[in-house]
Design a protein around this motif. Structure first.
Motif, PDB file in Angstrom:
ATOM      1  N   VAL A   6      37.304 -32.200 -24.523  1.00 30.35           N
ATOM      2  CA  VAL A   6      38.781 -31.743 -24.140  1.00 30.35           C
ATOM      3  C   VAL A   6      39.469 -30.924 -25.211  1.00 30.35           C
ATOM      4  O   VAL A   6      40.906 -30.623 -25.021  1.00 30.35           O
ATOM      5  CB  VAL A   6      39.474 -32.967 -23.737  1.00 30.35           C
ATOM      6  N   SER A   7      38.780 -30.862 -26.301  1.00 34.19           N
ATOM      7  CA  SER A   7      39.570 -29.990 -27.277  1.00 34.19           C
ATOM      8  C   SER A   7      39.050 -28.574 -27.318  1.00 34.19           C
ATOM      9  O   SER A   7      39.579 -27.765 -28.140  1.00 34.19           O
ATOM     10  CB  SER A   7      39.135 -30.530 -28.795  1.00 34.19           C
ATOM     11  N   SER A   8      38.022 -28.143 -26.517  1.00 31.41           N
ATOM     12  CA  SER A   8      37.224 -26.934 -26.598  1.00 31.41           C
ATOM     13  C   SER A   8      38.221 -25.886 -25.862  1.00 31.41           C
ATOM     14  O   SER A   8      39.170 -26.181 -25.005  1.00 31.41           O
ATOM     15  CB  SER A   8      36.011 -26.897 -25.765  1.00 31.41           C
ATOM     16  N   ALA A   9      38.023 -24.648 -26.267  1.00 30.74           N
ATOM     17  CA  ALA A   9      38.801 -23.512 -25.437  1.00 30.74           C
ATOM     18  C   ALA A   9      38.339 -23.210 -24.173  1.00 30.74           C
ATOM     19  O   ALA A   9      39.570 -23.091 -23.351  1.00 30.74           O
ATOM     20  CB  ALA A   9      38.274 -22.251 -26.360  1.00 30.74           C
ATOM     21  N   ASP A  10      37.133 -23.482 -23.814  1.00 32.18           N
ATOM     22  CA  ASP A  10      36.881 -23.777 -22.346  1.00 32.18           C
ATOM     23  C   ASP A  10      37.796 -24.712 -21.445  1.00 32.18           C
ATOM     24  O   ASP A  10      38.325 -24.334 -20.280  1.00 32.18           O
ATOM     25  CB  ASP A  10      35.079 -23.759 -22.179  1.00 32.18           C
ATOM     26  N   PHE A  11      37.763 -25.738 -21.989  1.00 31.96           N
ATOM     27  CA  PHE A  11      38.645 -26.679 -21.391  1.00 31.96           C
ATOM     28  C   PHE A  11      40.038 -26.479 -21.299  1.00 31.96           C
ATOM     29  O   PHE A  11      40.720 -26.544 -20.027  1.00 31.96           O
ATOM     30  CB  PHE A  11      38.567 -28.060 -21.975  1.00 31.96           C
ATOM     31  N   LEU A  12      40.347 -26.214 -22.210  1.00 36.84           N
ATOM     32  CA  LEU A  12      42.105 -25.708 -22.399  1.00 36.84           C
ATOM     33  C   LEU A  12      42.425 -24.474 -21.564  1.00 36.84           C
ATOM     34  O   LEU A  12      43.434 -24.351 -20.790  1.00 36.84           O
ATOM     35  CB  LEU A  12      42.263 -25.271 -23.817  1.00 36.84           C
ATOM     36  N   ASP A  13      41.431 -23.659 -21.284  1.00 36.75           N
ATOM     37  CA  ASP A  13      41.535 -22.268 -20.267  1.00 36.75           C
ATOM     38  C   ASP A  13      41.458 -22.946 -18.942  1.00 36.75           C
ATOM     39  O   ASP A  13      42.187 -22.227 -18.066  1.00 36.75           O
ATOM     40  CB  ASP A  13      40.550 -21.246 -20.669  1.00 36.75           C
ATOM     41  N   MET A  14      40.521 -23.864 -18.460  1.00 39.51           N
ATOM     42  CA  MET A  14      40.571 -24.298 -17.370  1.00 39.51           C
ATOM     43  C   MET A  14      41.261 -25.328 -16.842  1.00 39.51           C
ATOM     44  O   MET A  14      41.824 -25.300 -15.659  1.00 39.51           O
ATOM     45  CB  MET A  14      39.042 -24.879 -17.049  1.00 39.51           C
ATOM     46  N   ALA A  15      41.580 -26.457 -17.592  1.00 39.56           N
ATOM     47  CA  ALA A  15      42.559 -27.552 -17.363  1.00 39.56           C
ATOM     48  C   ALA A  15      43.887 -27.252 -16.988  1.00 39.56           C
ATOM     49  O   ALA A  15      44.474 -26.559 -17.749  1.00 39.56           O
ATOM     50  CB  ALA A  15      42.266 -28.760 -18.222  1.00 39.56           C
ATOM     51  N   GLU A  16      44.410 -27.798 -15.767  1.00 38.78           N
ATOM     52  CA  GLU A  16      45.717 -27.833 -15.583  1.00 38.78           C
ATOM     53  C   GLU A  16      46.347 -29.433 -15.726  1.00 38.78           C
ATOM     54  O   GLU A  16      45.764 -30.191 -15.261  1.00 38.78           O
ATOM     55  CB  GLU A  16      46.172 -27.290 -14.313  1.00 38.78           C
ATOM     56  N   SER A  17      47.653 -29.476 -16.290  1.00 38.73           N
ATOM     57  CA  SER A  17      48.141 -30.740 -16.466  1.00 38.73           C
ATOM     58  C   SER A  17      47.205 -31.861 -17.092  1.00 38.73           C
ATOM     59  O   SER A  17      47.182 -32.816 -16.542  1.00 38.73           O
ATOM     60  CB  SER A  17      48.854 -31.117 -15.230  1.00 38.73           C
ATOM     61  N   PRO A  18      46.670 -31.587 -18.211  1.00 35.74           N
ATOM     62  CA  PRO A  18      45.871 -32.546 -18.681  1.00 35.74           C
ATOM     63  C   PRO A  18      46.583 -33.908 -19.313  1.00 35.74           C
ATOM     64  O   PRO A  18      47.828 -33.493 -19.712  1.00 35.74           O
ATOM     65  CB  PRO A  18      45.110 -31.972 -19.999  1.00 35.74           C
ATOM     66  N   SER A  19      46.044 -35.152 -19.049  1.00 36.18           N
ATOM     67  CA  SER A  19      46.597 -36.209 -19.903  1.00 36.18           C
ATOM     68  C   SER A  19      45.672 -37.314 -20.299  1.00 36.18           C
ATOM     69  O   SER A  19      44.397 -37.451 -19.669  1.00 36.18           O
ATOM     70  CB  SER A  19      47.534 -36.901 -19.011  1.00 36.18           C
ATOM     71  N   TYR A  20      45.961 -38.066 -21.176  1.00 41.58           N
ATOM     72  CA  TYR A  20      45.149 -39.030 -21.870  1.00 41.58           C
ATOM     73  C   TYR A  20      46.105 -40.227 -21.894  1.00 41.58           C
ATOM     74  O   TYR A  20      46.951 -40.283 -22.540  1.00 41.58           O
ATOM     75  CB  TYR A  20      44.667 -38.553 -23.143  1.00 41.58           C
ATOM     76  N   ASN A  21      45.621 -41.432 -21.224  1.00 42.20           N
ATOM     77  CA  ASN A  21      46.354 -42.733 -21.339  1.00 42.20           C
ATOM     78  C   ASN A  21      45.447 -43.676 -21.948  1.00 42.20           C
ATOM     79  O   ASN A  21      44.293 -43.768 -21.474  1.00 42.20           O
ATOM     80  CB  ASN A  21      46.761 -42.931 -19.927  1.00 42.20           C
ATOM     81  N   ARG A  22      45.819 -44.578 -22.530  1.00 42.92           N
ATOM     82  CA  ARG A  22      45.307 -45.932 -23.098  1.00 42.92           C
ATOM     83  C   ARG A  22      46.041 -46.818 -23.101  1.00 42.92           C
ATOM     84  O   ARG A  22      47.179 -46.912 -23.755  1.00 42.92           O
ATOM     85  CB  ARG A  22      44.669 -45.329 -24.460  1.00 42.92           C
ATOM     86  N   LEU A  23      45.604 -47.992 -22.539  1.00 34.22           N
ATOM     87  CA  LEU A  23      46.266 -49.177 -22.635  1.00 34.22           C
ATOM     88  C   LEU A  23      45.463 -50.374 -23.081  1.00 34.22           C
ATOM     89  O   LEU A  23      44.370 -50.527 -22.592  1.00 34.22           O
ATOM     90  CB  LEU A  23      46.817 -49.763 -21.194  1.00 34.22           C
ATOM     91  N   SER A  24      46.024 -51.391 -23.944  1.00 31.76           N
ATOM     92  CA  SER A  24      45.178 -52.625 -24.336  1.00 31.76           C
ATOM     93  C   SER A  24      45.174 -53.322 -23.014  1.00 31.76           C
ATOM     94  O   SER A  24      46.255 -53.627 -22.505  1.00 31.76           O
ATOM     95  CB  SER A  24      45.961 -53.244 -25.499  1.00 31.76           C
ATOM     96  N   PHE A  25      44.205 -53.952 -22.754  1.00 32.97           N
ATOM     97  CA  PHE A  25      43.851 -54.911 -21.333  1.00 32.97           C
ATOM     98  C   PHE A  25      44.140 -53.938 -20.335  1.00 32.97           C
ATOM     99  O   PHE A  25      44.753 -54.654 -19.360  1.00 32.97           O
ATOM    100  CB  PHE A  25      44.721 -55.959 -21.599  1.00 32.97           C
ATOM    101  N   GLY A  26      44.057 -52.543 -20.424  1.00 38.16           N
ATOM    102  CA  GLY A  26      44.212 -51.570 -19.266  1.00 38.16           C
ATOM    103  C   GLY A  26      43.292 -50.399 -19.088  1.00 38.16           C
ATOM    104  O   GLY A  26      43.384 -49.843 -18.076  1.00 38.16           O
ATOM    105  N   GLY A  27      42.467 -50.614 -20.079  1.00 44.18           N
ATOM    106  CA  GLY A  27      41.641 -49.359 -20.334  1.00 44.18           C
ATOM    107  C   GLY A  27      42.322 -47.963 -20.821  1.00 44.18           C
ATOM    108  O   GLY A  27      43.360 -47.599 -20.931  1.00 44.18           O
ATOM    109  N   ALA A  28      41.400 -46.882 -20.769  1.00 41.87           N
ATOM    110  CA  ALA A  28      41.811 -45.435 -20.951  1.00 41.87           C
ATOM    111  C   ALA A  28      41.204 -44.627 -20.139  1.00 41.87           C
ATOM    112  O   ALA A  28      40.152 -44.916 -19.171  1.00 41.87           O
ATOM    113  CB  ALA A  28      40.857 -45.036 -22.443  1.00 41.87           C
ATOM    114  N   SER A  29      41.967 -43.305 -19.928  1.00 34.57           N
ATOM    115  CA  SER A  29      41.612 -42.396 -18.859  1.00 34.57           C
ATOM    116  C   SER A  29      42.200 -41.240 -19.205  1.00 34.57           C
ATOM    117  O   SER A  29      42.930 -41.119 -19.873  1.00 34.57           O
ATOM    118  CB  SER A  29      42.346 -42.739 -17.385  1.00 34.57           C
ATOM    119  N   VAL A  30      41.272 -40.147 -18.584  1.00 34.21           N
ATOM    120  CA  VAL A  30      41.633 -38.789 -18.849  1.00 34.21           C
ATOM    121  C   VAL A  30      41.716 -38.058 -17.353  1.00 34.21           C
ATOM    122  O   VAL A  30      41.121 -38.504 -16.693  1.00 34.21           O
ATOM    123  CB  VAL A  30      40.546 -38.000 -19.526  1.00 34.21           C
TER     124      VAL A  30
END
Length: 470
Positions: A6-30
C-alpha cells in the motif's frame, strides 16, 4: 498468497479513499476502492488471504471480505476490504466440544473460615488459552499466540452460551480491562496474536528523526486505567431478582467516564447484599460458584398434516402468505450424519424434536443432538406469484381454482428433549428434563451473598493505586 504494497506508486495511483484501521481486541483492516475497466473482475477473490505491506513492514495478513461491485454511469469499481485474522475469531462460533467446563476447565473452588465456601476463580491465561487453543485446533484460525499476562491474574467464571471466539476473548478482557491485543508477523509470514496486560505492554518510542513532523499530538488513554470498578451480583429468589453492588474505591461514582462494570449471576434462591462498611466479611454458609447453566429447548415434530403445514411456514417464511398451503401426507424423516458428528453429544437416535435454542455440551448422557432430512409433498390452490416456484407441478382443478404441487426438503438439527436444564460441570449435571417445552418448577433455596466481601480481591486486581499522567 497475494501481497499488496500500500506504499507503492502502483497502489497509490489505483486506490481511491484508502484507509487503515486497527483496534485492540478488534483487529486491523485495510479498505479502498479500486476503479476497473468495464466488466473486469475483482483483483481479489472473496475469502482470499492477502498480505498487506507498508514500506517493507507487514501491516496485516488475512482474508479479503465483503467485496462489493458498483457501477455508476460509465464508471465501474470494486470496494475492497482486507482484515487480519481477528475477523475469523469474530465470525466463527465457539463449540464446547465436550470439554467439562468449556474455557473454565481449570477453575478452582476456594474455601474460607467456618466452612465458608467462596466464589470460584480461574486463571486468565488458562481461559485465554482455552479459547485460542480451540480456535487453532479446529484449523479455522491459522495463528499462534503469545500471552504476556501476569501468571497470577484471575477471573471469576461467567455463564456463556453460543459465542464467537472474539466475543469470549472480549468478555475475558472485561475482567482485566488493561489487556491489549495485536498481531505480530514473522519472516515466514506466520501470524502471532499477542495479548498483554499493563505490566507487559511495550514502551512507545517516537523517533522524530525518521519522520518529517510539523505537529505532534498525544492523546491520553484513561480507558486503560479505570477510575472506578463496579460489580453487580444478581440472584433469583422466588421469581424475584435481587441485585447488590460493590464499588471500588468506596463511594466512587459509576456515572463518570471510563469506569468498568461487570455482572455476575449467583446461585438461585440466594439473597444478595452489600454490607455497611464495605468489604467487611460475612458468613454465607455454603454458596460458591455454580457452573454455567445451559437451557436446551426442542420443538417436538408434528403428528398431523395441519401442524406440519405450520412448521413448513416457519422453515420457509416466504410461504407465510400462502393461505391454502397443505402437506399432502406425513413427511419422510431421514436421519443423516453431519460433518461435525465428532462433536460430543451427537446421536443418530436424537431425532424426536427440532432443536430451537440452547447448546449441547456433550458431558450429559441424557441430552443428545442429531440431524435429519425432512422431505414433504406440499400443495396449494392458486398460490401467490411470489411462491409459485415452490409448486412446479400442476395438480388439476380444485373447486374454482388451480391446484399446484411441489416437493420441499429441509435439513434440521434435532435433539431428544423438549426442555433440559443442565450444568457445564465435570459431570454434566442435569437439573431438569421434560419431553415438552416446559421448564422446571421452583426449587429455590435460602441463603445470603455478600458481594463486597467475596469480591474484594478481584476489585483490587483490575484497578491501580495511582493514576497515570502524560
Amino acid at each position: 498468497m497475494k501481497t499488496l504494497d500500500v506504499s507503492s506508486a502502483d497502489f497509490l495511483d489505483m486506490a481511491e479513499s484508502p484507509s487503515y484501521n486497527r483496534l485492540s481486541f478488534g483487529g486491523a483492516s485495510v479498505s479502498f476502492r479500486a476503479p476497473v475497466s468495464r466488466f473486469a473482475s475483482c483483483p481479489f477473490e472473496e475469502g482470499e488471504i492477502v498480505k498487506v505491506v507498508w514500506r517493507g513492514k507487514t501491516l496485516l495478513i488475512g482474508p479479503a471480505i465483503d467485496l462489493e461491485h458498483s457501477l455508476e454511469g460509465t464508471s465501474e469499481s470494486w470496494d475492497i476490504r482486507i482484515y487480519d485474522y481477528w475477523w475469523n475469531l469474530k465470525n466463527i462460533q465457539y463449540f464446547v466440544n465436550g470439554r467439562a467446563n468449556g474455557i473454565f476447565a481449570e477453575y478452582r473452588q476456594g474455601t474460607g473460615g467456618s466452612g465458608q465456601e467462596k466464589q470460584a476463580t480461574a486463571n486468565i491465561r488458562d481461559a485465554l488459552s482455552g479459547v485460542l487453543d480451540h480456535a487453532i485446533s479446529t484449523a479455522l484460525v491459522p495463528i499462534k499466540y503469545d500471552l504476556r499476562i501476569d501468571k497470577d491474574a484471575e477471573i471469576i467464571p461467567f455463564a456463556y452460551s453460543s459465542e464467537t471466539y472474539a466475543s469470549l476473548l472480549s468478555q475475558i478482557q472485561q475482567w482485566r480491562p488493561n489487556m491489549a491485543a495485536w498481531f505480530e508477523y514473522g519472516a515466514d509470514d506466520s501470524a502471532t496474536l499477542v495479548i498483554a496486560d499493563h505490566a507487559h505492554l511495550p514502551d512507545v518510542v517516537l523517533d522524530l528523526s525518521a519522520v518529517d513532523v510539523s505537529a505532534l499530538s498525544l492523546k491520553a488513554r484513561p480507558d486503560l486505567v479505570p477510575p472506578a470498578v463496579g460489580l453487580t451480583c444478581n440472584a433469583s429468589v422466588i421469581s424475584r431478582v435481587q441485585r447488590a453492588l460493590a464499588v471500588y474505591p468506596s463511594g466512587a461514582s459509576l456515572s463518570q467516564p471510563y469506569v468498568v462494570t461487570a455482572e455476575v449471576d449467583v446461585p438461585g434462591g440466594v439473597k444478595v447484599s452489600d454490607t455497611a462498611g464495605q468489604y467487611s466479611p460475612k458468613e454465607t454458609d455454603s454458596l460458591g460458584y455454580d457452573a454455567p447453566r445451559m437451557i436446551v429447548r426442542g420443538d417436538k415434530f408434528p403428528t398431523g398434516t395441519a401442524q406440519w403445514a405450520a412448521r413448513v411456514k416457519r422453515w420457509a417464511p416466504a410461504l407465510e402468505d400462502c393461505a391454502g398451503l397443505e402437506v399432502a401426507a406425513s413427511p419422510k424423516i431421514t436421519s443423516i450424519t453431519p460433518a461435525d458428528a465428532e462433536h460430543r453429544g451427537y446421536s443418530s437416535a436424537a431425532v424426536t424434536h427440532e432443536l430451537t435454542s440452547g447448546q449441547i455440551n456433550g458431558k450429559s448422557a441424557r441430552i443428545k443432538w442429531g440431524r435429519v432430512r425432512v422431505d414433504l409433498r406440499v400443495r396449494a390452490t392458486d398460490p401467490p406469484d411470489t411462491v409459485k416456484q415452490y409448486f412446479p407441478e400442476y395438480g388439476g382443478k380444485s373447486g374454482t381454482g388451480d391446484r399446484w404441487i411441489g416437493t420441499l426438503t429441509f435439513e434440521v438439527t434435532t435433539t431428544n428433549v423438549g426442555y433440559a436444564s443442565y450444568r457445564v460441570d465435570r459431570a454434566g449435571t442435569v437439573e431438569s428434563v421434560s419431553d415438552d417445552g416446559g421448564g422446571p418448577g421452583d426449587d429455590e433455596t435460602s441463603g445470603s451473598y455478600d458481594t463486597s466481601a467475596l469480591y474484594k480481591n478481584f476489585l483490587f486486581s483490575i484497578t491501580f493505586p495511582n493514576s497515570v499522567s502524560t
